[in-house]
Design an enzyme around this catalytic site. Structure first.
Site, mmCIF file in Angstrom:
data_model
loop_
_atom_site.group_PDB
_atom_site.id
_atom_site.type_symbol
_atom_site.label_atom_id
_atom_site.label_comp_id
_atom_site.label_asym_id
_atom_site.label_seq_id
_atom_site.Cartn_x
_atom_site.Cartn_y
_atom_site.Cartn_z
ATOM 1 N N ASN A 1 25.996 18.726 -34.375
ATOM 2 C CA ASN A 1 27.247 19.187 -34.984
ATOM 3 C C ASN A 1 28.409 19.099 -33.996
ATOM 4 O O ASN A 1 29.372 19.850 -34.075
ATOM 5 C CB ASN A 1 27.109 20.601 -35.534
ATOM 6 C CG ASN A 1 26.526 21.564 -34.505
ATOM 7 O OD1 ASN A 1 26.478 21.253 -33.317
ATOM 8 N ND2 ASN A 1 26.091 22.724 -34.951
ATOM 9 N N HIS B 1 17.624 23.349 8.094
ATOM 10 C CA HIS B 1 18.173 22.922 6.811
ATOM 11 C C HIS B 1 17.775 23.930 5.730
ATOM 12 O O HIS B 1 16.778 24.641 5.861
ATOM 13 C CB HIS B 1 17.673 21.529 6.442
ATOM 14 C CG HIS B 1 16.191 21.409 6.284
ATOM 15 N ND1 HIS B 1 15.316 21.439 7.353
ATOM 16 C CD2 HIS B 1 15.415 21.270 5.173
ATOM 17 C CE1 HIS B 1 14.076 21.324 6.913
ATOM 18 N NE2 HIS B 1 14.099 21.222 5.591
ATOM 19 N N HIS B 2 18.539 24.013 4.697
ATOM 20 C CA HIS B 2 18.371 24.965 3.588
ATOM 21 C C HIS B 2 18.726 26.396 3.972
ATOM 22 O O HIS B 2 18.495 27.316 3.185
ATOM 23 C CB HIS B 2 16.944 24.941 3.006
ATOM 24 C CG HIS B 2 16.519 23.625 2.433
ATOM 25 N ND1 HIS B 2 17.408 22.644 2.068
ATOM 26 C CD2 HIS B 2 15.279 23.129 2.163
ATOM 27 C CE1 HIS B 2 16.741 21.599 1.598
ATOM 28 N NE2 HIS B 2 15.460 21.863 1.655
ATOM 29 N N ASP C 1 9.852 20.439 1.357
ATOM 30 C CA ASP C 1 9.093 20.370 2.608
ATOM 31 C C ASP C 1 8.475 21.700 3.018
ATOM 32 O O ASP C 1 7.510 21.724 3.793
ATOM 33 C CB ASP C 1 9.952 19.809 3.747
ATOM 34 C CG ASP C 1 11.251 20.563 3.961
ATOM 35 O OD1 ASP C 1 11.647 21.330 3.061
ATOM 36 O OD2 ASP C 1 11.876 20.367 5.012
ATOM 37 N N ASP D 1 23.002 20.049 -30.132
ATOM 38 C CA ASP D 1 23.333 18.928 -29.246
ATOM 39 C C ASP D 1 24.029 19.390 -27.979
ATOM 40 O O ASP D 1 23.926 18.745 -26.925
ATOM 41 C CB ASP D 1 24.191 17.890 -29.978
ATOM 42 C CG ASP D 1 25.424 18.498 -30.642
ATOM 43 O OD1 ASP D 1 25.535 19.735 -30.698
ATOM 44 O OD2 ASP D 1 26.271 17.726 -31.127
ATOM 45 N N GLY E 1 29.031 19.768 -30.784
ATOM 46 C CA GLY E 1 29.531 20.742 -29.829
ATOM 47 C C GLY E 1 28.921 22.113 -29.924
ATOM 48 O O GLY E 1 27.824 22.305 -30.460
ATOM 49 N N GLU F 1 30.236 29.260 -29.803
ATOM 50 C CA GLU F 1 31.508 29.470 -29.129
ATOM 51 C C GLU F 1 32.689 29.183 -30.056
ATOM 52 O O GLU F 1 33.716 29.870 -30.002
ATOM 53 C CB GLU F 1 31.592 28.595 -27.878
ATOM 54 C CG GLU F 1 30.751 29.078 -26.716
ATOM 55 C CD GLU F 1 29.264 28.807 -26.884
ATOM 56 O OE1 GLU F 1 28.888 28.119 -27.854
ATOM 57 O OE2 GLU F 1 28.474 29.280 -26.050
ATOM 58 N N GLU G 1 14.381 22.807 -10.583
ATOM 59 C CA GLU G 1 13.790 24.144 -10.472
ATOM 60 C C GLU G 1 14.184 25.060 -11.629
ATOM 61 O O GLU G 1 13.405 25.931 -12.037
ATOM 62 C CB GLU G 1 14.203 24.790 -9.147
ATOM 63 C CG GLU G 1 13.632 24.134 -7.911
ATOM 64 C CD GLU G 1 14.499 22.993 -7.372
ATOM 65 O OE1 GLU G 1 14.197 22.464 -6.290
ATOM 66 O OE2 GLU G 1 15.503 22.651 -8.056
ATOM 67 N N GLY H 1 19.812 34.848 -23.191
ATOM 68 C CA GLY H 1 20.646 33.871 -23.887
ATOM 69 C C GLY H 1 21.206 32.759 -23.017
ATOM 70 O O GLY H 1 22.401 32.448 -23.093
#
Length: 583
Positions: A488, A148-149, A61, A461, A490, A494, A84, A431
């Site tokens: 793969n 608001h916001h 708005d 994925d 996952g 990591e 966003e 990253g």
């Protein structure tokens, strides 16, 4: 060596859209001296002069009145996004490929905070993005009602303060009299510093009338004037080091230099990888052996735009003594240990290139490693990373835009030679996983506008689940990228750092080949096509299919891989990262 393609592009001022005289004249054609224009239209005209053709964001708005002007603008197209954060990613990708400003428009508070991760990434990687925010009226900024916001405590400046951490400069428009000055100031910073800037546009100033006279003056994109005596002295010093090296130097600046030249991962495709004197990508300790030996044994290394980050240097594993290094930066030059502020690469490189011509004969005698693509012959039919990347390397064409996600693709692509005129879009420093999907949207729109080639995304994925909604926007706006989704099960990066078998690195699998139907290609629209490949033969058959290669619709390819497989460079890098971050 060339490290950062976005910095390097700034040495070619003739490429920047601002210099397009026809565009500039068209943008001011309707505004005679003294003719009134709204603040909103003033901003849009400046953006048009800079070559901006698309604006990303989400309506709210506090920005709807400005969006009316955007939607009615003849040269700038509104691209509504699903959120966003994705919009900020798209503005980033658009700016990289279009070589101009990317624009993301959000609403006050909730919208701008959602986008801030993408803005921070653009700051980190030196991408010029305008962070444009529709905010409450100037009257409300003073009276501070419980809107608001807001945070409910009257701090209407809280979000502006947050933006200061991730943008080069900020402008909060307070009145119409100073609006042109402030708009021009932050846009000039954006294009000259290659960093995001923040502009808050109050609702009551959007339609406020101001003079259009300033629009006849182009924005200044030149860096601050340099001391010619200092520049000359530094130039003499650099040439002296080349003389002492007796031509045994490796450089990555310009094809007119005869010395061998290399890039780093962040600088890949900044220059044509098919040039005779190009030797490949230097990646510290995990470089190809012949590249590592050539770079590290050179008597002199001229390093352009160095960003010595952990992932760009294979965990700080460069083996190049400072005594043999000259660095050209955006705003300074470093020769060995001496730093010369104010001698930036933009003005320095053309003069240096001219001075180094006398070394061409000696430099041309130096051997250069051949940077070639090799597809291994493996006994197994399973698609491995060692096979997949060289094989898709044969699929690439000149002028393709190749987008790689912050995961396995970023580690694998440096070793793959790319065709003439291709552009690699990656985010190696910041990253943020999922960034590449939004970036693909922006890159695809810029590529279509510029008449470039196909846009091809490589993503895992796990990463795509963070920003997958933007595939819907791609279907809506009619871009036709190819998406290779590496399944793969996952988070591979990591897993190799920690928790190889832990549940936190596993994801709940989706039915990937139904994704584009769910996201908008339903009821026989035939806007897309999806595939699953599980073997080398299936992959090769698809890559050799002319209909697939034509890329005339959105295409998603699910590539089944072993969940413990990874590119060699990733395995080596993550082992070092794990040691540095030992628990």
């Amino acid at each position: 060596m060339l490290h950062n393609s976005h910095i390097a592009k700034m040495v070619a001022p003739e490429d920047f859209p601002l210099n397009n005289h026809a565009r500039f004249q068209r943008a001011i054609f309707n505004f005679k001296d003294g003719h009134d224009i709204t603040v909103g239209d003033y901003l849009l005209t400046r953006l048009e002069q800079l070559g901006v053709t698309h604006m990303f964001g989400v309506p709210g708005d506090y920005n709807l009145g400005f969006l009316d002007l955007v939607e009615d603008h003849p040269a700038i197209e509104w691209v509504g996004n699903c959120n966003e954060l994705n919009a900020s990613y798209a503005a980033d990708g658009y700016a990289r490929v279009n070589n101009t400003v990317g624009v993301v428009l959000t609403t006050f508070g909730v919208g701008e905070l959602s986008a801030i991760n993408g803005i921070a990434g653009a700051f980190s990687e030196m991408v010029p993005v305008l962070n444009l925010v529709g905010v409450p009226s100037t009257v409300q900024q003073i009276s501070k009602p419980l809107l608001h916001h807001t945070l409910g405590d009257g701090r209407f400046d809280a979000y502006n303060l947050a933006a200061q951490q991730f943008t080069y400069s900020q402008a909060f428009l307070r009145n119409k009299e100073h609006a042109p000055d402030e708009i021009d100031r932050v846009l000039t910073d954006c294009i000259t510093k290659a960093r995001p800037v923040y502009l808050a546009l109050p609702t009551d100033l959007v339609s406020a009338k101001i003079s259009s006279r300033r629009l006849r003056i182009p924005l200044n994109r030149n860096p601050p004037a340099e001391d010619p005596r200092l520049q000359s002295s530094v130039l003499d010093l650099v040439v002296k080091h080349f003389q002492e090296a007796e031509g045994d130097a490796v450089v990555l600046v310009d094809a007119r230099l005869a010395s061998p030249f290399f890039s780093t991962p962040m600088g890949k495709t900044a220059i044509d990888e098919n040039l005779e004197r190009y030797g490949g990508v230097y990646f510290g300790s995990i470089s190809r052996p012949e590249i590592k030996e050539k770079v590290e044994s050179a008597k002199l290394v001229l390093s352009v735009g160095p960003l010595k980050t952990d992932l760009n240097t294979a965990n700080f594993s460069y083996n190049i003594p400072v005594e043999r290094t000259i660095e050209l930066h955006f705003d300074h030059t470093k020769i060995q240990y001496a730093v010369f502020p104010g001698v930036g690469m933009k003005n320095f490189i053309p003069k240096l290139t001219e001075r180094l011509k006398s070394f061409h004969a000696a430099a041309s005698m130096l051997s250069v490693p051949k940077f070639f693509n090799f597809v291994p012959h493996e006994k197994t039919e399973i698609i491995t990373h060692d096979f997949f990347w060289p094989r898709v390397g044969e699929f690439f064409r000149p002028k393709d835009i190749i987008v790689t996600e912050t995961s396995s693709p970023n580690f694998a692509i440096p070793d793959i030679p790319l065709p003439e005129g291709s552009i690699l879009v990656s985010q190696l420093l910041w990253g943020s996983i999922g960034w590449s999907v939004g970036s693909l949207l922006g890159a695809s729109l810029a590529a279509r506008k510029k008449g470039l080639g196909r846009c091809i995304l490589f993503i895992g994925d796990g990463s795509i689940q963070l920003s997958v909604q933007e595939l819907s926007t791609m279907l809506r706006v009619g871009v036709t990228p190819i998406i290779f989704l590496l399944n793969n099960s996952g988070y591979t990066v990591e897993r190799y750092i920690r928790g190889m078998t832990r549940k936190y690195n596993h994801i709940f699998s989706w039915k990937w080949t139904s994704l584009l139907t769910v996201l908008g290609d339903s009821q026989g629209k035939e806007l897309s096509k999806s595939y699953t490949v599980q073997t080398k033969d299936e992959l090769a058959s698809l890559l050799d299919d002319p209909a697939f290669a034509r890329a005339d619709k959105v295409q998603l390819v699910e590539v089944i891989m072993d969940k413990l497989d990874a590119p060699k460079s990733l395995r080596l890098m993550t082992g070092a990262i794990a040691k540095l971050n030992a628990y």
